[in-house]
Design an enzyme around this catalytic site. Structure first.
Site, short mmCIF file in Angstrom:
data_model
loop_
_atom_site.label_atom_id
_atom_site.label_comp_id
_atom_site.label_asym_id
_atom_site.label_seq_id
_atom_site.Cartn_x
_atom_site.Cartn_y
_atom_site.Cartn_z
N ALA A 7 -6.34 -1.62 -3.22
CA ALA A 7 -6.40 -0.66 -4.33
C ALA A 7 -6.97 0.69 -3.91
CB ALA A 7 -7.25 -1.24 -5.47
N CYS A 8 -7.47 0.78 -2.69
CA CYS A 8 -8.13 1.99 -2.19
C CYS A 8 -7.13 2.92 -1.51
CB CYS A 8 -9.24 1.58 -1.22
SG CYS A 8 -9.93 2.92 -0.25
N SER A 9 -7.08 4.16 -1.95
CA SER A 9 -6.14 5.13 -1.37
C SER A 9 -6.47 5.43 0.09
CB SER A 9 -6.11 6.42 -2.19
OG SER A 9 -7.37 7.06 -2.16
N ASN A 19 -9.26 -2.75 1.10
CA ASN A 19 -9.08 -3.08 -0.30
C ASN A 19 -7.75 -2.41 -0.65
OD1 ASN A 19 -8.93 -3.07 -3.07
ND2 ASN A 19 -11.00 -2.30 -3.40
#
Length: 119
Positions: free
Chosen positions: A8-10, A6
């Site tokens: 958006a996932c760090s 994803n």
């Protein structure tokens, strides 16, 4: 090697950065857009050596709406969990890296990503 991410996932971005830094040959699967089928989820679970509840993000809103934390965690309930992951891919723990040797890891730490690279 493939990595389910994803963007958006760090943790996903860190894993991709490490793979790039190590010159790994891999493909990216944005699993929220290219949703894995139940068959693909079962195959990844086999490669991970885990059960679906082991890779379920139980604190996500969809998990709470479904009441997943109260679902049985046994062989009879396995397909219900797999179906939920396929229907709500945001529930899948990330990133998942499928290694060249046929195994996979949940690459949430640098050590896990390096483990996948060594396989």
């Amino acid at each position: 090697m493939e990595i389910w991410i994803n963007p958006a996932c760090s943790k996903c971005r860190s894993a991709v950065d490490l793979l790039d830094a190590e010159g790994a040959d891999y493909t990216v699967r944005r699993y929220l857009e290219d949703v894995p089928s139940p068959e693909e989820i079962r195959a990844v679970l086999d490669r991970l050596g885990l059960e679906p509840w082991d890779i379920t993000r139980t604190q996500e809103a969809a998990a709470k709406e479904l009441g997943i934390k109260d679902w049985p965690r046994d062989a009879d309930a396995r397909e219900r969990w797999v179906a939920a992951l396929a229907e709500h891919p945001k529930l899948i723990q990330r990133p998942i890296i499928t290694a060249d040797d046929g195994t996979a890891v949940v690459g949430r730490t640098e050590d896990a990503v390096r483990d996948a690279l060594s396989r």
